[in-house]
Design an enzyme around this catalytic site. Sequence first.
Site, short mmCIF file in Angstrom:
data_model
loop_
_atom_site.label_atom_id
_atom_site.label_comp_id
_atom_site.label_asym_id
_atom_site.label_seq_id
_atom_site.Cartn_x
_atom_site.Cartn_y
_atom_site.Cartn_z
N HIS A 486 0.64 -1.14 0.01
CA HIS A 486 0.23 -0.38 -0.23
C HIS A 486 1.21 0.94 0.08
O HIS A 486 0.03 2.38 0.12
CB HIS A 486 -1.21 -0.34 1.69
CG HIS A 486 -2.26 0.76 0.92
ND1 HIS A 486 -2.41 1.27 -0.33
CD2 HIS A 486 -3.41 0.79 2.05
CE1 HIS A 486 -3.78 1.91 0.03
NE2 HIS A 486 -4.31 1.85 1.21
N ASP A 490 -2.00 2.07 -4.73
CA ASP A 490 -3.68 2.12 -4.02
C ASP A 490 -4.44 1.17 -4.31
O ASP A 490 -4.71 0.16 -5.28
CB ASP A 490 -4.24 3.82 -4.85
CG ASP A 490 -4.05 3.31 -5.50
OD1 ASP A 490 -5.00 3.25 -6.54
OD2 ASP A 490 -3.54 4.80 -6.71
#
Length: 516
Positions: A486, A490
């Site tokens: 992450h 995204d």
Amino acid sequence: MAGVASCRAGLAARGLYWQYARTAGITTLCIQNHKAPQRLQHLPQLSSLRTPTKRVRQQGGVCLSARAFHTTPAAHKLVPFILADIGEGIKEVVVREWFVKEGDVVAQFDSICEVQSDKASVTITSRYDGVIRKLYHEVDDTALVGKPLVDIEVSKEDDSVGAEVQEGEAIAVGRPAEDTAIGSGEFTLPKGKILTTPAVRRIAMEHKIDLYDVQGTGKEGRILKEDLLQYLEARKSGKKAPTPSAPARPVVTMTPDKPVPPPTAAPPKATPSLPPSMPVILGEDKQVAIKGFQRAMVKSMTQAMKIPHFGYCDEIDMTALVGLRKELKAMAEVHGVRFSYMPVFIKAASMALSHFPVLNASVDEKCENITYKASHNIGLAMDTSDGLVVPNIKGVQGLTLLEVAAEINRLQELGSRGGLKTQDITGGTFTLSNIGTIGGTYAKPVILPPEVAIGAIGKIQVLPRFDSSGNVTKAHIMQISWSADHRVIDGATMARFSNLWKSFLENPATMIVHMK
């Protein structure tokens, strides 16, 4: 050449010239004093270390004593065989199997042992012709790079030490026969290599079982774990227990003129024949060092836990692909290739990665730079007897479905016998784990650093679903679970990638149209 030397009596009395005479090859020594030179007798033959002292008295009162000695230069020398650097920053390995023992004769390029690092298994070969004199490690010991593995006795005057073996030369392999000189050429060959897994070897070592006494039932005589356990059970019982059979019922013949005999108790029912159960091996708790692939897993998973994982799951209707796979499987069998769903999954992932290259990337340890990989080296998580390994298929973007399937077959064959090489398990850029072959639907896969994404594929189930007309139909459903780093990926990017990969599987025609 024999020579004659002369010296002063005082020096000769001190024995200084005796040493010079032996060194220079002089066999006759003359002693000179103030009266007249006298010739001594010839020096004794240098044939024994324990020749008695000879005393020689000459005119002039000089008394000399000498002891003959034998000096034969060593014909052989011990050479420590150093474990060389096998690359990838490996500093230590575990000895999995020795192919030689002390006293065996080896030639250049003969196999010495098989070692396993935290990345791959490597066979170490000899660089010398000679005799094994010492093994520094036992099986399952840890050997350090740069330290000796074995000592090899080589000829001191042999010019072939370190040289290449020319093609066509005869190389003697094996152990010298008893009372036979090394150079005589008479050898007895050692026993053949045993094919089995480290787990089986460990059980055999714990129970002091010679694996040569165990009959293997696997491919090419490979000893399976079941073979060893059956041998262990048979050894404990002394012999193989026969299968119990049901006793025959007695037949009673009745005639009218004889009284009916009283009813007898029914014979006991035969105990049903059950397959032999696995023996329960009881013992004490023991502590075992984490080695090999397990140690590599500890390192990679420790690094992976520092990555913030983002999860995304979805389900895929595999009905169309299930029907197409039957045709693809028949076509692949013509070429001798086993075809499963995995080649399609991997090829579809490569096509989707072309549209989302950020998923086919890697980051440095501090996550300050991201590297977009040009080649799609897609890894395949594989469960082996040595633990979890992740070999990868290089350059999937340039391979056909058949070529991907053939490469999967090759990696699975190597993984099943612990023969994966370093180049097979390094350089991966993206990973798929087919956990569904064992069971389960959804999972939470852990990213393999320095990669940034991984997918876990669940099993295919037949479930009821609504079609486009609202009718309930039978559908083949498969679940997919993604994990992404992450820090650089995204949720929207992961979802779009998954949707594109899903469309290729649900509509194989679309995949064929876009395939290069």
